[in-house]
Design an enzyme around this catalytic site. Structure first.
Site, PDB file in Angstrom:
ATOM      1  N   HIS A 110      -6.275   1.740  -4.106  1.00 36.38           N
ATOM      2  CA  HIS A 110      -5.280   1.279  -3.139  1.00 36.38           C
ATOM      3  C   HIS A 110      -4.809  -0.125  -3.453  1.00 36.38           C
ATOM      4  O   HIS A 110      -5.400  -0.844  -4.260  1.00 36.38           O
ATOM      5  CB  HIS A 110      -5.861   1.335  -1.719  1.00 36.38           C
ATOM      6  N   CYS A 117       0.816  -1.217   0.000  1.00 32.60           N
ATOM      7  CA  CYS A 117       0.000   0.000   0.000  1.00 32.60           C
ATOM      8  C   CYS A 117       0.849   1.267   0.000  1.00 32.60           C
ATOM      9  O   CYS A 117       0.611   2.193  -0.785  1.00 32.60           O
ATOM     10  CB  CYS A 117      -0.989  -0.011   1.160  1.00 32.60           C
ATOM     11  N   HIS A 126      -2.532   1.676   7.003  1.00 34.81           N
ATOM     12  CA  HIS A 126      -2.886   1.552   5.585  1.00 34.81           C
ATOM     13  C   HIS A 126      -2.985   2.943   4.967  1.00 34.81           C
ATOM     14  O   HIS A 126      -3.300   3.927   5.636  1.00 34.81           O
ATOM     15  CB  HIS A 126      -4.229   0.825   5.436  1.00 34.81           C
TER      16      HIS A 126
END
Length: 247
Positions: free
Chosen positions: A216, A147, A200
């Protein structure tokens, strides 16, 4: 015999992996650390569990031509930092170990990046080119990406050097109110309903049919995708946004 010494060097192969330590390499990782690494074959050979096991073994990757600062030589390995990948772990760049055979002595133009002239839409468009890329922990290429690597690489293609890890990315850049997001802004998610540690990051991708969306790299076993930000699995953890654009 490599002519690389302590000091500036350059990545000499298409893609090399940054390891926590030489001892972190498993038998299955042999293609990644070969003198002529086959990262595509390495990723393809790993099953789900082997990819999950990368969490404590690798941290990032570096592309051909990326500058490296060699801090120590040990047998066939070099302990390095990566100046183009800022990190709280070391003020000079992301630290780790790279096979010595993957490096060459630096040349004068090796540390040049493109001039940063871009918009959030431009950065987002670059991220869209990686749609469908497999999630691989520590990955930083179209072969596999995580990510924060997805966020980092999409900016760096435009000459924008941002931190490598999501927790560092959330502390730098220009703060953006969550009610003033623009496409290309980075959005961050944290444990404990947004109050804990950042785990994240993704791109705010605007609205689709009135629904806010994110682009993402989700997690092991998934691929780079668009995601509905109203989904509770992410909506409850959304905690911050940052913008990284040239002044």
């Amino acid at each position: 015999m490599s002519s690389v010494s302590i000091g500036p060097a350059t990545v000499a192969v298409a893609l090399t992996t940054l390891w926590r330590a030489p001892e972190a390499v498993r038998p299955i990782d042999a293609p990644a650390v070969d003198d002529k690494p086959d990262v595509t074959g390495w990723v393809a050979a790993m099953d789900h569990d082997a990819r999950l096991d990368l969490l404590q073994r690798v941290d990032s990757q570096a592309e051909a031509g990326e500058p490296v600062l060699v801090q120590e030589l040990s047998g066939a390995w070099a302990r390095v930092v990566l100046p183009w990948q800022p990190s709280r772990r070391d003020p000079d760049g992301y630290p780790g170990w790279i096979p010595l055979a993957h490096l060459r002595p630096a040349e004068p133009a090796d540390d040049e990046l493109p001039s940063p002239r871009t918009t959030g839409d431009d950065v987002l468009a670059t991220g869209q080119e990686l749609l469908g890329t497999e999630y691989v922990w520590g990955g930083l290429s179209g072969t596999g990406i995580d990510c924060s690597g997805f966020a980092h690489l999409s900016h760096r293609k435009h000459g924008l050097v941002i931190p490598r890890d999501a927790s560092d990315q959330a502390r730098a850049g220009q703060p953006v109110p969550l009610d003033a997001l623009q496409p290309g802004d980075l959005i961050f998610f944290a444990f404990d309903n947004g109050a804990g540690a950042v785990h994240h990051v993704g791109f705010y991708a605007g609205e689709v049919n009135g629904t806010p969306t994110m682009l993402h790299a989700p997690r092991t076993g998934r691929r780079v995708e668009y995601f509905d930000l109203s989904d509770p699995s992410y909506a409850t953890e959304l905690c911050a946004a940052r913008r990284y654009l040239p002044a």
